[in-house]
Design an enzyme around this catalytic site. Structure first.
Site, PDB file in Angstrom:
ATOM      1  N   ALA A  31      -8.544   8.519  14.247  1.00  0.00           N
ATOM      2  CA  ALA A  31      -7.530   7.766  14.101  1.00  0.00           C
ATOM      3  C   ALA A  31      -6.431   7.307  15.391  1.00  0.00           C
ATOM      4  CB  ALA A  31      -6.530   8.291  12.772  1.00  0.00           C
ATOM      5  N   GLN A  40       1.561   4.188  15.466  1.00  0.00           N
ATOM      6  CA  GLN A  40       2.832   4.176  15.191  1.00  0.00           C
ATOM      7  C   GLN A  40       3.614   4.850  13.543  1.00  0.00           C
ATOM      8  OE1 GLN A  40       2.352  -0.316  14.256  1.00  0.00           O
ATOM      9  NE2 GLN A  40       2.515  -0.763  16.196  1.00  0.00           N
ATOM     10  N   LEU A  55      19.466  15.604   8.786  1.00  0.00           N
ATOM     11  CA  LEU A  55      20.152  14.668   7.740  1.00  0.00           C
ATOM     12  C   LEU A  55      19.942  15.658   5.714  1.00  0.00           C
ATOM     13  CD1 LEU A  55      18.910  11.655   8.277  1.00  0.00           C
ATOM     14  CD2 LEU A  55      21.247  12.195   8.391  1.00  0.00           C
ATOM     15  N   GLU A  76      -2.665   6.135   5.444  1.00  0.00           N
ATOM     16  CA  GLU A  76      -3.606   5.436   6.600  1.00  0.00           C
ATOM     17  C   GLU A  76      -4.763   5.950   6.960  1.00  0.00           C
ATOM     18  OE1 GLU A  76      -3.939   2.352   8.472  1.00  0.00           O
ATOM     19  OE2 GLU A  76      -1.720   2.653   7.758  1.00  0.00           O
ATOM     20  N   GLU A  92     -19.709 -10.176   7.456  1.00  0.00           N
ATOM     21  CA  GLU A  92     -19.507 -11.773   6.755  1.00  0.00           C
ATOM     22  C   GLU A  92     -18.415 -11.572   5.919  1.00  0.00           C
ATOM     23  OE1 GLU A  92     -21.551  -8.891   4.207  1.00  0.00           O
ATOM     24  OE2 GLU A  92     -22.283  -9.059   6.364  1.00  0.00           O
ATOM     25  N   LYS A 101     -10.475  -4.263   1.677  1.00  0.00           N
ATOM     26  CA  LYS A 101      -9.610  -4.288   2.692  1.00  0.00           C
ATOM     27  C   LYS A 101      -8.171  -3.917   2.157  1.00  0.00           C
ATOM     28  CE  LYS A 101     -12.086  -4.716   6.582  1.00  0.00           C
ATOM     29  NZ  LYS A 101     -12.594  -5.494   7.729  1.00  0.00           N
ATOM     30  N   ASP A 102      -7.450  -4.926   1.139  1.00  0.00           N
ATOM     31  CA  ASP A 102      -6.541  -5.669   0.478  1.00  0.00           C
ATOM     32  C   ASP A 102      -6.054  -4.521   0.128  1.00  0.00           C
ATOM     33  OD1 ASP A 102      -6.495  -7.878   1.757  1.00  0.00           O
ATOM     34  OD2 ASP A 102      -7.052  -9.243  -0.185  1.00  0.00           O
TER      35      ASP A 102
END
Length: 130
Positions: A31, A40, A55, A76, A92, A101-102
């Protein structure tokens, strides 16, 4: 071995735990090496955890700030696993590949919304209505 039992590829007992730990470490390395989004988000989690120490005014607030950051890393990794599996199937363009994937991407997005809600609630409580 009786009918219906299967030998596990990673064995059993402490040997299985050691092999499973190695597989987990290999996944984290993969990863980090191959997924810019994971790097990130890891940076965001490290910085966020440090900020949470400053905080948060209670352990409950600290947990409310840090747990969603850790959840983001988990989501992730799942998203990357989905993408890798789809890419393994073929290059393809297929509607179900796009859907998978979405959906993975949507899970990451919702986790980011959860982070925003948690951080926003702590900041509101501590600095606006204090």
């Amino acid at each position: 071995m009786s009918h219906g039992q299967h030998v596990k590829p990673n064995g059993s007992g402490i040997g299985r735990i050691i092999k499973a730990t190695k597989c987990s470490f290999d996944g984290l390395v993969s990863a980090w090496r191959d997924e810019a989004a994971f790097r990130q988000e890891m940076l965001m989690a490290v910085i966020g955890t440090a900020l949470a120490c400053w905080l948060a005014q209670s352990i409950n607030q600290w947990l409310l700030l840090v747990i969603p950051l850790m959840a983001l890393l988990v989501v992730e990794i799942f998203n990357s696993a989905i993408e890798a599996a789809i890419d393994r199937i073929g290059a393809e363009i297929h509607p179900l590949s796009k859907k998978a994937k979405d959906l993975g991407s949507s899970a990451v997005f919702i986790t980011l919304l959860i982070i925003a809600l948690c951080w926003g609630s702590v900041l509101y409580q501590n600095y606006l209505v204090g």
